[in-house]
Enzyme design. Structure first.
Site, short mmCIF file in Angstrom:
data_model
loop_
_atom_site.label_atom_id
_atom_site.label_comp_id
_atom_site.label_asym_id
_atom_site.label_seq_id
_atom_site.Cartn_x
_atom_site.Cartn_y
_atom_site.Cartn_z
N ASN A 241 0.38 -0.67 -0.41
CA ASN A 241 0.02 0.10 0.21
C ASN A 241 0.86 1.56 0.51
OD1 ASN A 241 -1.52 2.21 0.88
ND2 ASN A 241 -3.15 1.16 2.48
N ARG B 241 -2.80 -2.29 -3.84
CA ARG B 241 -3.68 -1.16 -3.38
C ARG B 241 -3.87 -0.20 -4.01
NH1 ARG B 241 -5.10 3.31 0.80
NH2 ARG B 241 -6.87 4.04 -0.02
N HIS C 92 -13.03 3.21 -0.47
CA HIS C 92 -13.11 2.07 0.19
C HIS C 92 -13.78 0.78 -0.43
CE1 HIS C 92 -13.57 5.46 2.94
NE2 HIS C 92 -11.85 4.81 3.40
N LEU D 6 -15.66 3.43 8.79
CA LEU D 6 -15.55 5.06 9.63
C LEU D 6 -13.96 5.46 10.09
CD1 LEU D 6 -19.29 5.19 11.82
CD2 LEU D 6 -18.76 6.28 9.21
N ASN E 7 -10.69 8.10 9.92
CA ASN E 7 -10.60 9.32 9.20
C ASN E 7 -10.98 9.88 7.95
OD1 ASN E 7 -9.00 12.32 10.00
ND2 ASN E 7 -7.43 11.39 8.47
N ARG F 285 -12.35 16.43 6.17
CA ARG F 285 -13.44 15.90 5.46
C ARG F 285 -14.07 16.87 5.76
NH1 ARG F 285 -11.22 10.59 3.11
NH2 ARG F 285 -9.08 11.16 2.74
N GLY G 252 -11.62 2.48 12.04
CA GLY G 252 -11.03 2.74 13.27
C GLY G 252 -12.50 3.48 14.27
N GLU H 228 -8.91 -5.30 4.48
CA GLU H 228 -8.34 -5.36 3.25
C GLU H 228 -7.43 -5.37 2.70
OE1 GLU H 228 -9.62 -0.22 1.69
OE2 GLU H 228 -9.04 -0.55 4.76
#
Length: 408
Positions: free
Chosen positions: A9, A96, A185, A215, A217, A247, A337, A395
């Protein structure tokens, strides 16, 4: 000989890596390089011990080159040596990749044609795809004889119908510039939807209606029916949708022109503020970390309390809206998280959704952190009442399994 997949990643200044057994999901090696491309680059690595658990992190010695290729070369030298010593065969490298646009509806082997399509998506993800590409090129340079597979954040959502992904904008925007909802995601949504179906004993049920809530950052929802994404909250970019760490999520597009007129800031600066100075951080003025906000809210900080309330309210509104494409609801699945660990967010969110039949079991919610406890709500006496689950995402395992399947 044990077979394994190297999962990479690659961010703009970071490199996260793991060696994973795609069959049982066990991590044999994990590590992280940070501040890649700077003189302060540093990397740590962990190896599995004789007890089957990962050991303590140790510093990884890097060479003179501090870019992705140089760092990855140092990482792979150590991993290849470890693999030979422990009879581990690296059968593939899984990457990824954030944005696959309309070109990729599934994971693919990264040949020249595929890489050209990934490069064509750079305008859609100018901060992410160049870093992902750098990681692929660096890994292909160091491991030219191992197949490389791309797994795309956007691919899972390519099953959305056109009325879900089209924006009401001029047609040429869509046709010429690819302006539409893509969603992100997807690897996480795909994994937790499958795990939730398994938990509910409905693996093969094409009518199972789930709303998966990733859910953290960065946060997004997906409406998943029978394992297929029908709609999602993120759009052309990861800025649309829910309130997130920094965001804003949904705002009136007219905000850009209004703030420009009032401050003289250009679109780039305003967009930067919406991405980096908004969300939980902007609301609270304290932090983008929900754990910090929980503590501040418990101490009476009103801005922290408001940030949590806005986050949960907007989340509940989106969950309710996604029952439309699903034509009902069987379960809400919390992950990420915040989703896995914030009891407060689950209480506040589900408190807005009692009209859907969701009832929180406070005892289950209290003991359910990081997925422990599984189902966190109980059905009411009425049959067919939806439930909520906490499912830890993985993931990396999806990437490893896709890479193994495509190269087997």
């Amino acid at each position: 000989m044990t077979t394994a997949v190297l999962v990479l990643n690659c961010g703009s200044s970071s490199l996260k890596f793991a060696v994973i057994d795609p069959e049982n999901g066990s991590r044999m090696v994990t590590g992280l390089a940070e501040r890649v491309g700077t003189p302060d680059v540093a990397a740590t690595i962990k190896f599995v011990g004789t007890d089957g658990a990962l050991g303590a992190a140790s510093a990884l010695k890097l060479g003179a080159e501090n870019d992705h290729r140089g760092v990855l070369a140092a990482v792979l030298e150590v991993i290849e040596s470890w693999a030979q010593e422990h009879s581990v065969d690296l059968v593939a490298v899984g990457h990824r990749i954030v944005h696959g646009g309309e070109a990729f509806a599934a994971s693919v082997i990264l040949d020249d044609t595929a890489m050209a399509a990934v490069r064509a998506c750079i305008p859609l993800a100018p901060l992410h795809n160049p870093a992902n590409i750098a990681g692929v090129e660096a890994a292909q340079h160091v491991l030219p004889d191992v197949p490389h597979v791309g797994v795309f954040d956007t691919a899972f959502h390519q099953t959305m119908p056109s009325y879900a992904y089209r924006y009401a904008v001029p047609t040429e925007w869509a046709n010429e510039y690819g302006v539409r909802r893509y969603g992100f995601h997807g690897t996480s949504h795909r994994y937790v939807a499958a795990r939730a179906a398994q938990e509910l004993g409905r693996n093969a049920d094409p009518g199972l209606r789930l709303i998966t809530a990733h859910l953290g950052n960065g946060s997004s929802l997906a409406a998943v029916r029978g394992g297929r994404s029908l709609d999602t909250s993120m759009g052309l970019t990861p800025l649309e949708g829910l309130v997130m760490g920094t965001r804003s999520g949904d705002v009136d597009p007219g905000v850009l022109g209004y703030i420009h007129d009032r401050t003289g800031a250009d679109v780039s600066a305003i967009t930067d503020d919406l991405n980096k100075r908004s969300g939980l951080l902007g609301l609270s003025g304290i932090s983008n970390d929900m754990r910090t906000l929980d503590e501040a809210a418990d101490s009476g900080d009103q801005k922290a309390q408001l940030a949590i309330e806005v986050f949960a309210y907007r989340l509940a509104k989106y969950i309710a809206s996604l029952t439309v494409p699903l034509e009902g609801l069987d379960a809400v699945v919390f992950t990420g998280g915040i989703g896995e660990n914030s009891r407060t967010v689950r209480i506040a969110t589900l408190g807005h959704l009692t009209h859907l039949g969701l009832r929180l079991d406070p005892h289950a919610n209290q003991r359910c952190v990081g997925g422990v406890g599984g189902q966190i709500t109980v059905a009411t006496d009425e049959p067919g009442t939806p439930v909520a689950l906490v499912v830890p995402t993985d993931e990396e395992l999806v990437i490893a399994r896709d890479a193994a399947a495509l190269t087997r």
